[in-house]
Design a protein around this motif. Structure first.
Motif, short mmCIF file in Angstrom:
data_model
loop_
_atom_site.label_atom_id
_atom_site.label_comp_id
_atom_site.label_asym_id
_atom_site.label_seq_id
_atom_site.Cartn_x
_atom_site.Cartn_y
_atom_site.Cartn_z
N VAL A 1 10.95 -5.17 1.94
CA VAL A 1 11.11 -4.50 3.23
C VAL A 1 12.56 -4.60 3.70
O VAL A 1 13.15 -3.62 4.19
N ARG B 1 4.14 -0.11 5.38
CA ARG B 1 3.93 -0.09 3.92
C ARG B 1 2.47 -0.39 3.59
O ARG B 1 1.87 0.27 2.73
N THR C 1 6.66 -3.62 7.46
CA THR C 1 5.65 -4.24 6.58
C THR C 1 4.29 -3.61 6.80
O THR C 1 3.57 -3.28 5.84
N LEU D 1 9.55 2.94 1.61
CA LEU D 1 8.43 2.01 1.79
C LEU D 1 7.16 2.53 1.14
O LEU D 1 6.35 1.77 0.60
#
Length: 560
Positions: free
Chosen positions: A523, A554, A551, A515
């Motif tokens: 993802v 990241r 998410t 990530l």
């Protein structure tokens, strides 16, 4: 001012002949600009009383304001309301009355204050707004009680009684009027009290006649006569002769009902000496009623018809009184032997009575319709206000939720930043531990630690954990050991983790690095590359491990 009040009352009740009035007004209009002070005010008031024009009353009011004369201003305001009551719609009149009453009460001009109230109540009643008239009379009485003005209380009760009388509720009328008589101050105290006392006695006598109560009629007729006698003692002028004629008429009515017909005739003949030519018959209506009764009892039907015709002309437009006169004339004609004319009048009486009832019904229907519309509008306004409150509450709640969300998001972001920093620190620490282990002599490690190091190296080089179907048995074979020994090695060197947790931890660490380092993978693709065969499992265990979604992890890794 006392003479002006008398003049005002006289001109209001009994206007001048049109030709004489026009000549007088023209002369006064030429004279007024040359006058000053009270003389100018008197001239302007005389013009306004004669013309009964709102513009002329506005001139009286403006002049009174210039003079800073509160009494004259109050007189002008009251008479302007009288003028408006004959011309303006009720809605406009109500607005003007409210303003006038406010000024008159604050300036404590109570005589004009209560007179204005009474004019407004009579106007409401004439316009068939009877409930409003009754309520306004109650308000007037309460205002008088609060201000400790017994004369105002008496005036309120008198107007209440007069309304009951016109509704044919004679017992209620008598109760209200007798209470008015009881609370009214002595008529010797001031002119307004004298006039109000006479008016109350007049209505009491009229009501006693309807109730056929000769005792009360005699009592109040005598008290009315005493009022007139006092007027004469203080030399209070009566240009019309209304008061002595009316007093004689009521006393004559009482005599007729006591069988004293000759005395009644003599008294009525004497009353003629007070009647003035040119004065409208309305000023002497009670005389004509008494004369009609006296002539009728003497079987002089021709004379009685003359008197009743005078009353009919006088009472045109005043339906309760006009209908009574019409019925009385039909009775006289029947006794005179004129059956056809009598029947025609009876039919006319019935038709008019029905017409009035239809008007009453129509007025009630209009009022019900108005009440319905008012209720509907109130309901709509209430609903609109309710929806406004709901919308406002919803907007407020939305703003609160939005503000809460922003605060929560910021706090969550700070927390996730801390978690991410801790993750990085932990990664560095693990790397340092591994580096330290690598430099240690292999013989210094336990067999379980040696096996775990071999396992870690295998995992690092071949990424076996990315295989979703990886089994403990497969790893044991690759490391040439048994499953139990492998499980013990993992548990000993990972603070008690089992094989499944160990593999999951490797997958999560690998996913976190992807990530951060590989933006080309989505993802979900990161989850697949890391060995998770289920996206839901991947997202769930990632959140449990790092405290945030992949998410978010990241995104936060990209922040400076």
């Amino acid at each position: 001012m006392k003479n002006l009040l008398i003049l005002l009352a006289f001109l209001t009740l009994f206007p001048m002949h049109p030709a004489a009035a026009t000549s007088l007004v023209d002369s006064l209009r030429q004279l007024a600009p040359t006058l000053q002070g009270k003389d100018k005010h008197f001239a302007l008031a005389r013009i306004a009383l004669t013309t009964n024009d709102i513009a002329d009353w506005d001139s009286v009011i403006a002049n009174a304001r210039t003079l800073q004369d509160t009494v004259s201003l109050s007189m002008g305001l009251t008479n302007r309301i009288i003028c408006l009551s004959n011309q303006a719609p009720i809605e406009l009149l109500q607005t003007e009355v409210d303003k006038a009453l406010s000024f008159l009460r604050s300036s404590r001009q109570f005589n004009y204050y209560f007179h204005t109230y009474r004019v407004y109540i009579n106007t409401l009643f004439t316009a068939r707004q009877r409930e409003e008239a009754q309520q306004t009379a109650t308000d007037m009485f309460e205002a008088a009680r609060q201000e400790k003005q017994p004369l105002g209380m008496a005036m309120a009760l008198q107007v209440q009684g007069s309304m009951y009388y016109q509704l044919n509720l004679y017992t209620k009328a008598m109760d209200a009027l007798e209470e008015a008589y009881r609370v009214c101050p002595a008529y010797t105290s001031e002119i307004n009290t004298l006039v109000t006392h006479a008016l109350i006695c007049e209505w009491l006598c009229m009501t006693a006649l309807k109730l056929e109560d000769t005792g009360k009629l005699t009592t109040y007729a005598d008290r009315y006569h005493e009022n007139v006698e006092y007027r004469n003692e203080i030399r209070l002028g009566d240009p019309s002769g209304h008061f002595p004629v009316t007093a004689a008429a009521f006393r004559a009515q009482a005599m007729l009902r006591s069988g004293r017909q000759e005395e009644a005739r003599v008294l009525l003949d004497h009353a003629l000496t007070f009647m003035r030519p040119g004065i409208p018959a309305r000023a002497y209506e009670h005389y004509y009623e008494a004369r009609c009764e006296q002539l009728y009892r003497q079987a002089d039907y021709t004379g009685a018809l003359i008197a009743i015709d005078t009353l009919l002309n006088t009472h045109q437009g005043y339906f309760p009184f006009y209908l009574h006169d019409l019925l009385r004339k039909a009775e006289i004609l029947a006794h005179q032997g004129k059956g056809v004319e009598s029947t025609r009048l009876y039919s006319r009486y019935i038709a008019m009575q029905d017409s009035i009832e239809r008007i009453e019904i129509a007025a009630r229907m209009d009022k019900l319709q108005t009440l319905y519309e008012v209720d509907r509008l109130k309901t709509e306004q209430r609903n609109s206000f309710l929806w406004f409150l709901i919308a406002t509450s919803s907007c407020t709640l939305t703003l609160i939720i939005f503000a809460g969300y922003i605060v929560y998001s910021r706090r969550l972001h700070r927390k996730n930043r801390i978690l991410y920093q801790r993750y990085l620190e932990q990664e560095k620490m693990e790397e340092r531990v591994l580096d330290a282990i690598e430099v240690l002599p292999i013989n210094s490690l336990s067999k379980e630690s040696q096996l775990f190091c071999q396992l870690s190296e295998l995992m690092h080089e071949q990424k076996l954990f990315t295989n979703p179907n990886l089994k403990r048995k497969d790893l044991a074979e690759l490391l040439h050991t048994n499953e139990t020994y492998l499980a013990n090695a993992i548990r000993t060197n990972t603070d008690g983790k089992n094989f499944h947790d160990y593999i999951t931890d490797l997958k999560l660490k690998y996913a976190s690095r992807l990530l951060i380092e590989n933006d080309s993978l989505s993802v979900s693709e990161v989850g697949e590359k890391s060995g998770f065969n289920s996206s839901s499992t991947y997202f769930r265990v990632f959140r449990e491990r790092f405290g945030m979604s992949p998410t978010y992890f990241r995104n936060i890794s990209k922040e400076k």
